[in-house]
Design a protein around this motif. Structure first.
Motif, short mmCIF file in Angstrom:
data_model
loop_
_atom_site.label_atom_id
_atom_site.label_comp_id
_atom_site.label_asym_id
_atom_site.label_seq_id
_atom_site.Cartn_x
_atom_site.Cartn_y
_atom_site.Cartn_z
N PHE A 110 8.62 22.82 3.73
CA PHE A 110 9.80 23.43 4.37
C PHE A 110 9.40 24.78 4.79
O PHE A 110 8.48 25.50 4.25
N GLY A 111 10.23 25.34 5.70
CA GLY A 111 9.87 26.46 6.53
C GLY A 111 8.80 26.39 7.45
O GLY A 111 8.35 25.18 7.95
N SER A 112 8.53 27.57 7.88
CA SER A 112 7.39 27.58 8.96
C SER A 112 6.66 29.00 9.02
O SER A 112 7.17 29.96 8.74
N GLU A 123 11.54 32.53 7.79
CA GLU A 123 11.22 30.95 7.63
C GLU A 123 9.96 31.15 6.85
O GLU A 123 9.53 29.88 6.59
N ALA A 124 9.05 31.88 6.69
CA ALA A 124 7.81 31.90 5.87
C ALA A 124 8.02 32.28 4.36
O ALA A 124 8.97 33.32 4.26
N PRO A 125 6.96 32.10 3.52
CA PRO A 125 6.13 30.97 3.73
C PRO A 125 6.59 29.65 3.73
O PRO A 125 7.55 29.27 3.14
N ARG A 126 5.84 28.80 4.65
CA ARG A 126 5.96 27.10 4.31
C ARG A 126 5.64 26.86 3.02
O ARG A 126 4.40 27.46 2.37
N LEU A 135 17.81 34.88 0.53
CA LEU A 135 16.70 35.92 -0.30
C LEU A 135 15.78 36.20 0.82
O LEU A 135 15.49 35.48 1.71
N PRO A 136 15.10 37.54 0.77
CA PRO A 136 14.24 37.90 1.75
C PRO A 136 12.96 37.14 1.65
O PRO A 136 12.34 36.63 2.70
N GLY A 137 12.52 36.61 0.34
CA GLY A 137 11.42 35.74 0.06
C GLY A 137 11.86 34.22 0.39
O GLY A 137 12.98 33.90 -0.34
N HIS A 138 11.11 33.53 1.03
CA HIS A 138 11.25 32.06 1.23
C HIS A 138 10.56 31.18 0.33
O HIS A 138 9.33 31.34 0.35
N GLY A 139 11.35 30.36 -0.57
CA GLY A 139 10.32 29.69 -1.73
C GLY A 139 11.44 28.66 -2.20
O GLY A 139 12.61 28.49 -2.20
#
Length: 309
Positions: A49-51, A58-61, A239-243
């Motif tokens: 997920f993400g890129s 979109e990060a981190p994947r 959220l600012p962090g992508h996970g």
């Protein structure tokens, strides 16, 4: 109550995102197959997920596993939303506030500088009146319903015994097992902006405004408009962090990140105004923040079946 300036500021959280001009051209288009208001089974499994190759948000994947789920074949339409309102008497945020945000493209010869020049707060704009009080839904039964705030979308889902998709569910279904992509979809694949946004749109894909559901090719799962046409709400907090969430692929209503300022959710899919030179978010992995209380003329939704416990 959101004041006019605050509402516009909330919509402009969508940096790099354009809205829907509400053009009736798409509403009366012929040649689009009628779609059943049904759902499609998405078999779950592990996925990325993400890129790490595009926008920062979109990060981190990351890797996560999604459980199988049912998702609406197409975006919720004006016809479907009207049935919900008739049954429940629901009044949307825009109707209570007395207006909403409408995309207004620059005039001939104008050189736009900032998104604030492309949007305007229109008194009387809401889901029944997409461009304002003099507009209506005539001929637009099968267009995606827009000017829908988060609570309006979730109220519909609750009434239907369903839920809004999580960010992972939406991306998993939109990707349909495909690889990460950075190219603009071919005109027959998705309703996106064809030309230099926001001053030139040659409508090579057949529409300058929102299109009825079913006008474009389905993805490999048989789903319509997972990319383009209208942005779509998800249940996921932005959220600012992508996970991954605690339960990847399932809506989580209990988690509240206690966000400072405007509470925002993730929206997915891009809109028909996404173009290579601006808002290149016509990709499954793209994501953005949207203030919960802010609907707009480019924002709709679809639903998923509630998980069986």
């Amino acid at each position: 109550m959101i004041r006019r300036a605050a509402a516009l500021t909330a919509v402009l959280l969508l940096a790099g995102v354009a809205g829907d001009d509400g053009s009736a051209e798409g509403a009366g288009a012929s040649g689009c197959p009628a779609l059943a208001d049904d759902e499609v089974w998405v078999a779950g499994g592990p996925a990325q997920f993400g890129s790490d190759r595009s926008y920062q948000e979109e990060a981190p994947r990351y890797a996560a596993t999604v459980k199988g789920f049912w998702i609406d074949r197409h975006e919720v339409t004006n016809r479907q939303y009207a049935a919900f309102v008739a049954a429940t008497g629901h009044v949307t945020q825009a109707e209570r506030e007395g207006g909403s945000i409408v995309f207004a493209p620059p005039g001939p010869g104008m050189l736009p500088v900032a998104p604030s020049q492309w949007w305007r707060y229109v008194k009387g704009a809401d889901w029944r009146h997409p461009e304002g009080p003099t507009s209506d839904l005539a001929g637009r039964d099968t267009l995606p319903v827009v000017h829908i705030a988060f609570a309006d979308a979730r109220a519909y889902a609750d009434w239907a015994g369903r839920a809004l998709p999580s960010e992972e569910q939406f991306e998993f279904a939109a990707r349909a097992g495909g690889a990460e992509s950075l190219e603009q979809p071919a005109p027959r694949k998705a309703n996106t902006w064809q030309g230099r946004f926001p001053v030139e749109n040659d409508a090579a894909d057949g529409h300058r405004g929102l299109a009825p559901v079913g006008c474009y090719d389905t993805n490999a799962l048989g789903l319509n408009d997972m990319i383009g046409n209208a942005w779509e709400w998800t249940q996921s907090w932005y959220l600012p962090g992508h996970g991954p969430t605690a339960e990847a692929g399932e809506p989580n209503r209990s988690f509240d990140p206690a966000q400072p300022g405007v509470r925002a959710r993730v929206i997915k899919g891009g809109s028909f105004l996404c173009a290579p030179n601006y808002c290149a978010r016509y990709r499954p992995e793209a994501r953005h923040a949207q203030a919960e209380l802010a609907g707009a003329s480019h924002l709709g939704f679809r639903t998923v079946a509630r998980p069986v416990r």
